[in-house]
Design an enzyme around this catalytic site. Sequence first.
Site, PDB file in Angstrom:
ATOM      1  N   LYS A  47      11.324  15.314  90.047  1.00  0.00           N
ATOM      2  CA  LYS A  47      12.012  16.595  89.986  1.00  0.00           C
ATOM      3  C   LYS A  47      11.091  17.812  90.099  1.00  0.00           C
ATOM      4  O   LYS A  47      11.568  18.932  90.272  1.00  0.00           O
ATOM      5  CB  LYS A  47      12.866  16.690  88.726  1.00  0.00           C
ATOM      6  CG  LYS A  47      13.964  15.655  88.622  1.00  0.00           C
ATOM      7  CD  LYS A  47      14.952  15.606  89.795  1.00  0.00           C
ATOM      8  CE  LYS A  47      15.667  16.886  90.087  1.00  0.00           C
ATOM      9  NZ  LYS A  47      16.977  16.643  90.749  1.00  0.00           N
TER      10      LYS A  47
HETATM   11  N1  PMP Z   1      15.587   9.443  88.087  1.00  0.00           N
HETATM   12  C1  PMP Z   1      15.298  10.314  87.105  1.00  0.00           C
HETATM   13  C2  PMP Z   1      14.521   9.823  85.925  1.00  0.00           C
HETATM   14  C3  PMP Z   1      15.723  11.655  87.191  1.00  0.00           C
HETATM   15  O1  PMP Z   1      15.436  12.519  86.196  1.00  0.00           O
HETATM   16  C4  PMP Z   1      16.456  12.068  88.325  1.00  0.00           C
HETATM   17  C5  PMP Z   1      16.934  13.490  88.432  1.00  0.00           C
HETATM   18  N2  PMP Z   1      18.067  13.822  87.699  1.00  0.00           N
HETATM   19  C6  PMP Z   1      16.767  11.124  89.309  1.00  0.00           C
HETATM   20  C7  PMP Z   1      16.298   9.829  89.163  1.00  0.00           C
HETATM   21  C8  PMP Z   1      17.667  11.440  90.496  1.00  0.00           C
HETATM   22  O2  PMP Z   1      17.175  12.366  91.394  1.00  0.00           O
HETATM   23  P1  PMP Z   1      18.147  13.354  92.180  1.00  0.00           P
HETATM   24  O3  PMP Z   1      18.539  14.437  91.220  1.00  0.00           O
HETATM   25  O4  PMP Z   1      17.320  13.863  93.302  1.00  0.00           O
HETATM   26  O5  PMP Z   1      19.333  12.607  92.639  1.00  0.00           O
END
Ligand code: PMP
Length: 340
Positions: A47
């Site tokens: 992130k």
């Molecule tokens: N894994 C973790 C540990 C996350 O914090 C996030 C973000 N919310 C994601 C996966 C998913 O990423 P995205 O928001 O780009 O879908």
Amino acid sequence: MNITQPIGETLALIGNTPLVRLTGPSEAAGCDIWGKCEFANPGSSVKDRAALYMIRDAEARGELKPGGTVIEGTAGNTGIGIALVANALGYKTIIVMPDNQSKEKMDTLRALGAKLVLVPPTKYADPCHFQHVSRRMAEETEGAIWAGQFDNTANRKAHIEGTTEELWEQTGGKIDGFTCAAGTGGTIAGVGMGLKEKNANIRIALTDPHGAALYNYYAHGELKGEGSSVAEGIGQGRITANLEGAPIDTQFRISDEEGMIWVERLLREEGLCLGLSSGINVAGAIELGKQLVSEGRDNPQVATILCDTGFRYLSTLYNAEWLGAKGLPVFDWLAHEGDA
Ligand code: PMP
């Protein structure tokens, strides 16, 4: 990897993460499975990329002014990324987070200097949901912007321009499939769009945890969740603006138990300490690899995202009592702690 960045610019440390071949998953799939090491970002998660892009975008639009405040609703990792980027650029940070997320994320946010507001977890339709609380707070705070990661497409742009280009370069353009789970959907949509642009034959798969609604949406056209998951940061119930137009070819649903098998094996066999979304992603990548192998694709190369560090979950995924309470299997060495 880009090694030509100017020395001394901390924000340039975001991205350009290594890509590693995962031995156990590759054996299980019968083809090469690659993990993009997003835990290697300064905030230890994928992130950081979205945080940097959303803040730079708000600056470029003239919304975020010197000394301003960035406010966001997040499961934690985006908040950590925002706090680091905001510190580096002289902004203040306020983070609204559901109070059922890991204590490590809360402690980290406070340690980074963010103001942390905890709210009870609730459904998106409830005005008290963390996303709505954070948006209202931004509207009411002088000099503040709301990052709005779910519907702010600067998030997926970070993956179209960053993650995709890195994957393309790191694989020398030999990549047959990509999969990951969705929180905001920024990663799957951004990398999906980016890779399709390079080669429409690359298969893009959504890997969904139980409890999320996207598996059914892409499989049957209906947003409907079944079961539940303790994975943090993933599991979406709606088509966010980031997910709009995401080129999803196929989808897998992966249980926490399956994800935890890979969290344990990657730690024990390959020395990688990861969060559960990474385990779920790896299980999905194995499914995708098997699918491509069964169709006779020549030497398929499949990539996924290792989203964040397991050090963020010492009190949960790596804690025997917590695992037991959630009905998840306890790793051998945790179960036998204190024996000897
Ligand atoms: N894994 C973790 C540990 C996350 O914090 C996030 C973000 N919310 C994601 C996966 C998913 O990423 P995205 O928001 O780009 O879908």
